[in-house]
Motif scaffolding. Sequence first.
Motif, PDB file in Angstrom:
ATOM      1  N   LEU A 495     -17.930  12.271  -4.531  1.00 23.61           N
ATOM      2  CA  LEU A 495     -18.879  13.485  -4.535  1.00 23.61           C
ATOM      3  C   LEU A 495     -19.350  13.694  -6.058  1.00 23.61           C
ATOM      4  N   GLN A 496     -18.693  13.661  -6.988  1.00 26.18           N
ATOM      5  CA  GLN A 496     -19.205  13.646  -8.272  1.00 26.18           C
ATOM      6  C   GLN A 496     -20.387  12.702  -8.786  1.00 26.18           C
ATOM      7  N   GLN A 497     -20.132  11.411  -8.295  1.00 27.37           N
ATOM      8  CA  GLN A 497     -21.030  10.505  -8.358  1.00 27.37           C
ATOM      9  C   GLN A 497     -22.495  10.692  -7.701  1.00 27.37           C
ATOM     10  N   ILE A 498     -22.413  11.080  -6.643  1.00 27.69           N
ATOM     11  CA  ILE A 498     -23.548  11.416  -5.806  1.00 27.69           C
ATOM     12  C   ILE A 498     -24.250  12.554  -6.462  1.00 27.69           C
ATOM     13  N   LEU A 499     -23.501  13.477  -7.029  1.00 29.43           N
ATOM     14  CA  LEU A 499     -24.146  14.660  -7.843  1.00 29.43           C
ATOM     15  C   LEU A 499     -24.927  13.923  -8.896  1.00 29.43           C
ATOM     16  N   LEU A 500     -24.231  13.271  -9.746  1.00 28.18           N
ATOM     17  CA  LEU A 500     -24.643  12.772 -11.186  1.00 28.18           C
ATOM     18  C   LEU A 500     -25.970  11.968 -10.784  1.00 28.18           C
ATOM     19  N   ARG A 501     -25.898  11.008  -9.570  1.00 28.63           N
ATOM     20  CA  ARG A 501     -27.085  10.304  -9.178  1.00 28.63           C
ATOM     21  C   ARG A 501     -28.481  11.194  -8.971  1.00 28.63           C
ATOM     22  N   GLN A 502     -28.019  12.485  -8.324  1.00 30.28           N
ATOM     23  CA  GLN A 502     -29.087  13.451  -8.003  1.00 30.28           C
ATOM     24  C   GLN A 502     -29.370  14.544  -9.032  1.00 30.28           C
ATOM     25  N   ASP A 503     -29.290  14.078 -10.326  1.00 32.10           N
ATOM     26  CA  ASP A 503     -29.598  14.941 -11.663  1.00 32.10           C
ATOM     27  C   ASP A 503     -28.688  16.238 -11.523  1.00 32.10           C
ATOM     28  N   ALA A 504     -27.575  16.252 -11.175  1.00 37.09           N
ATOM     29  CA  ALA A 504     -26.505  17.273 -11.660  1.00 37.09           C
ATOM     30  C   ALA A 504     -25.754  16.742 -12.624  1.00 37.09           C
ATOM     31  N   SER A 505     -25.109  17.908 -13.530  1.00 39.08           N
ATOM     32  CA  SER A 505     -24.200  17.279 -14.628  1.00 39.08           C
ATOM     33  C   SER A 505     -22.910  18.152 -14.365  1.00 39.08           C
ATOM     34  N   ILE A 506     -21.872  17.513 -14.806  1.00 39.14           N
ATOM     35  CA  ILE A 506     -20.516  17.580 -14.751  1.00 39.14           C
ATOM     36  C   ILE A 506     -19.773  17.568 -16.121  1.00 39.14           C
ATOM     37  N   PRO A 507     -19.441  18.905 -16.939  1.00 39.55           N
ATOM     38  CA  PRO A 507     -18.909  18.218 -18.136  1.00 39.55           C
ATOM     39  C   PRO A 507     -17.698  17.190 -17.986  1.00 39.55           C
ATOM     40  N   GLY A 508     -17.800  16.187 -18.657  1.00 43.70           N
ATOM     41  CA  GLY A 508     -16.676  15.283 -19.036  1.00 43.70           C
ATOM     42  C   GLY A 508     -16.929  14.113 -18.012  1.00 43.70           C
ATOM     43  N   VAL A 509     -17.822  14.059 -17.057  1.00 39.77           N
ATOM     44  CA  VAL A 509     -17.862  13.204 -15.917  1.00 39.77           C
ATOM     45  C   VAL A 509     -19.196  12.223 -16.398  1.00 39.77           C
ATOM     46  N   TYR A 682     -30.545   6.834 -31.000  1.00 44.74           N
ATOM     47  CA  TYR A 682     -31.516   6.933 -29.925  1.00 44.74           C
ATOM     48  C   TYR A 682     -31.847   5.701 -29.210  1.00 44.74           C
ATOM     49  N   THR A 683     -31.216   4.730 -29.217  1.00 43.63           N
ATOM     50  CA  THR A 683     -31.444   3.606 -28.685  1.00 43.63           C
ATOM     51  C   THR A 683     -31.507   3.338 -27.224  1.00 43.63           C
ATOM     52  N   ALA A 684     -32.228   2.224 -26.884  1.00 40.81           N
ATOM     53  CA  ALA A 684     -32.578   2.040 -25.451  1.00 40.81           C
ATOM     54  C   ALA A 684     -31.439   1.984 -24.669  1.00 40.81           C
ATOM     55  N   GLN A 685     -30.138   1.517 -24.998  1.00 39.96           N
ATOM     56  CA  GLN A 685     -29.031   1.325 -24.451  1.00 39.96           C
ATOM     57  C   GLN A 685     -28.519   2.614 -23.798  1.00 39.96           C
ATOM     58  N   ASN A 686     -28.921   3.801 -24.430  1.00 33.16           N
ATOM     59  CA  ASN A 686     -28.388   4.941 -24.010  1.00 33.16           C
ATOM     60  C   ASN A 686     -28.866   5.226 -22.523  1.00 33.16           C
ATOM     61  N   VAL A 687     -29.842   4.697 -22.124  1.00 36.01           N
ATOM     62  CA  VAL A 687     -30.388   5.085 -20.695  1.00 36.01           C
ATOM     63  C   VAL A 687     -29.641   4.271 -19.561  1.00 36.01           C
ATOM     64  N   VAL A 688     -28.663   3.355 -20.046  1.00 40.23           N
ATOM     65  CA  VAL A 688     -27.955   2.873 -18.813  1.00 40.23           C
ATOM     66  C   VAL A 688     -26.187   2.981 -18.963  1.00 40.23           C
ATOM     67  N   THR A 689     -26.236   3.605 -20.395  1.00 33.91           N
ATOM     68  CA  THR A 689     -24.494   3.747 -20.412  1.00 33.91           C
ATOM     69  C   THR A 689     -24.119   5.136 -20.691  1.00 33.91           C
ATOM     70  N   GLY A 690     -25.040   6.101 -20.691  1.00 38.40           N
ATOM     71  CA  GLY A 690     -24.966   7.584 -20.759  1.00 38.40           C
ATOM     72  C   GLY A 690     -24.850   8.451 -19.771  1.00 38.40           C
ATOM     73  N   THR A 691     -24.844   9.463 -20.005  1.00 37.44           N
ATOM     74  CA  THR A 691     -25.044  10.726 -18.714  1.00 37.44           C
ATOM     75  C   THR A 691     -26.489  11.033 -18.937  1.00 37.44           C
ATOM     76  N   ASN A 692     -26.890  12.147 -18.112  1.00 34.89           N
ATOM     77  CA  ASN A 692     -28.317  12.514 -18.126  1.00 34.89           C
ATOM     78  C   ASN A 692     -28.622  13.651 -19.081  1.00 34.89           C
ATOM     79  N   ARG A 693     -27.916  13.943 -20.015  1.00 33.42           N
ATOM     80  CA  ARG A 693     -27.853  14.883 -21.083  1.00 33.42           C
ATOM     81  C   ARG A 693     -27.173  14.733 -22.039  1.00 33.42           C
ATOM     82  N   PRO A 694     -27.293  15.087 -23.446  1.00 28.51           N
ATOM     83  CA  PRO A 694     -26.369  15.167 -24.550  1.00 28.51           C
ATOM     84  C   PRO A 694     -24.972  15.786 -24.129  1.00 28.51           C
TER      85      PRO A 694
END
Length: 814
Positions: A495-509, A682-694
């Motif tokens: 459930l959490q992974q689907i939400l993150l894929r659909q641009d939701a955010s969950i603290p710590g996930v 702010y390197t490019a690697q952030n786009v594949v190893t982070g979440t969708n917000r700071p």
Amino acid sequence: MSINRRGFMGRIALAAGALGPWTPKSLLADETSHPTLESASPAARQHHEHDPASSRKKGYIRPNTIQIVQQSYDLIVVGGGISGVCAAISAARNGMHVALVHERSMLGGNSSSEVRLYPEETCGFSTWVKEAGILEEMSVEERARNWEPSIEGLMNSQWDLVLYEWARRENKLHLLLNTTMREVEMKDESHILAIHAAQLGTEKGFILDAPLFVDASGDGVLGYRAGAAFRWGCEARSEYGEHLAPAEHNENLMGNTLFFRARDTGKPIEFKRPEWAATFDTEADLTHRGHGFIEGGYWWIEVGHPLHPIRDNEEIRDEALRQLLGVWDHIKNHCTESDIRERARSYALEFVGFWPYKRESRRVIGDSVLTEKDIRMPSVRPDDIAYGAWGVDIHVSGGIETRQTEPYPDPRSDANFAERGTIPYGIPLRACYSKNIHNLLTAGRPISASYVAFASSRVLPTGAIVGQGVGVAAALCKQYACEPSVIARDHAFELQQILLRQDASIPGVVNADKNDLARSAQATSSSNARLSFPESDAFHAAALPLGQLFPVSTNQLDSVELLLHSKAQTPTTVKLSLWKAQSVWDLRPTKVLTTSSATVQPQQRGYVSFPLNFHAEPGSLYFIQIGANPEIAWSLYTDKMGVPSLVPAGTTPADDPGGSMCRPLTRGKSFAMRVTPEQRPYTAQNVVTGTNRPDRWTNIFKSDPKQALPAWIELNWQKPARFNQIQLTFDTDLNRRTSLPMFRNPDCVKSYTIAVLQHGGWKTVVVEKDNYARRRVHTIEPTTADKIRVSIYETNGAMQARIYEVRVYNEERA
């Protein structure tokens, strides 16, 4: 499942006969005298909402000629506020056939043009916390279309239209407006079978059945009529050990508000107070009530206790109208503030609300109950689906009629933050379904919370993202043929992974989606930005200790320089402490790692260096703090609305009014400082190893603003990957919610292409020239490639490219 309507009505009649006589007083006691209601059957509750048969006059009853429409769905959502809209859209996007049942003519509930409460500014309580997902999609579109600002009381029908369009775009979502749920039919004591509804205008009745239901009604109406356990009013302090709860249980609920809209006509307009309106002859009658913004009405025109927010809804409306017109009379005819009175001469009322903005009602109890500890000292739970960020906002009982002599207890103020401030906290799925009605989910105000926690979770944006989470949970219930409690127990990670894929955010996930091919790629870019703090001539006095959270990309911190101004007549020693931070939101002091001090000369205005010589952990957040000294001030920059943000992503300025945590300075601010050595977070690697917000890191790629666009990022696989979908998440400023009209966020990428490397050559597969949305999903023909390149040619105003996330999938096609 087909439904026998005659049998259903027969069961109600049987239940009514078994109950015997009753009085309206008994209903009042049943609903409001106890904090938990669990025993009454659905039929009994339905019967209690009708006049007693013994009091009716005898007469001829015409045959029922109303057309009854019976329909079956995968999910039925009751309530079309933004929590219900997001729940219905989310479920439909994830494969469910959904009915959205709403009793008003337009969607939006409290946020609609009928009520005009805009989605509150949670960004005022924390940094980088603006809600994304479906709510952000709709908000971005509304601002791009709307020629008027988004302010309480000024909301117009553009928001209604966007909500309506977003619902209509989903081909699996059936929208039923002007449709009021009347009855609930139970399959058994713990499962809803169907709802019975009537539609205004068409004279149709509906019997709608589904295996799952969502109560997004605000008042918890569906749960109440189904027999769900719920809470009402304030629990006693001892029940959950809540400092802010009253000593004893009470029912002093917060009130309801009517907004107004006034227009400048360009000529003097007289206003004569109706005889029945309230009077506010002096400023003392509006103690602590700012009324300088005369274009739109005020949240504090609030009427509540001792009136009942459901039973007395009409009386509340009448009294709120009386108070509203009295306030307008004061502004026009009695205000002693000359600038307000002079401006108001040419203003006239254009709109007055007739449907109150309701703050609270029933709270359906789930397997988990949010409490004061959960929202002020949060932990990460495995079934969190959304988050809250508003302070503990308990309004003065009685609202405007109390004429209180003390200021409103604003959770952000110096006096109240230590007790009422929150850290962005997760909301678990277990708090978003009924514990005893096993196929009932909740979203918005009715979720499971104590009164104190509810005072934070009740706001509109929180309800919207909970709705998105509940919609995905419902889809998984369909997929696994189970009830919501099973999803919380056994499928929460999915459930959490689907939400993150659909641009939701969950603290710590974080993104751990095994199907996301981008996670195994190495990312590079044409350039990247250094950490740079803007300077300002506005200096913030250190009346309280001041601090700044910032990202560190190196393994060494040699020194920091702060842009300070001293008003002292003698040299002043400033002491500085450094500690590690867990996230951009968590400003609870931890172990002091090192200290430093520096001397600021009399009347000095410039950078002051603090040596640190500290061995740091790369990829971490750190917090520096200077002690309180009212003669020392620190340069504090504030982003200007409508222009590109200069506040570095993943930073948070703060002060410390005392207590267990520092208070973030919000809405796009940063203290001016320099860090040695230079940081590149702010390197490019952030786009594949982070979440969708700071959150625990910057999690964003920024190109070097000193290098002109175009800029590019590339994803490179060690061996060719096969894919057919590329998802991009851009920057629409998660630090502020804009109110500007006809607005496209300048930091958002506008023009870009996506190309793939095949057989040594680049092939363009996506061309976009006019984007302003945060999340874009591009489906392409199945492709096998070594690299993907995203080239950014233009933004909507900024000089640099910004991308939070890139995802790549090989999706099976139906």
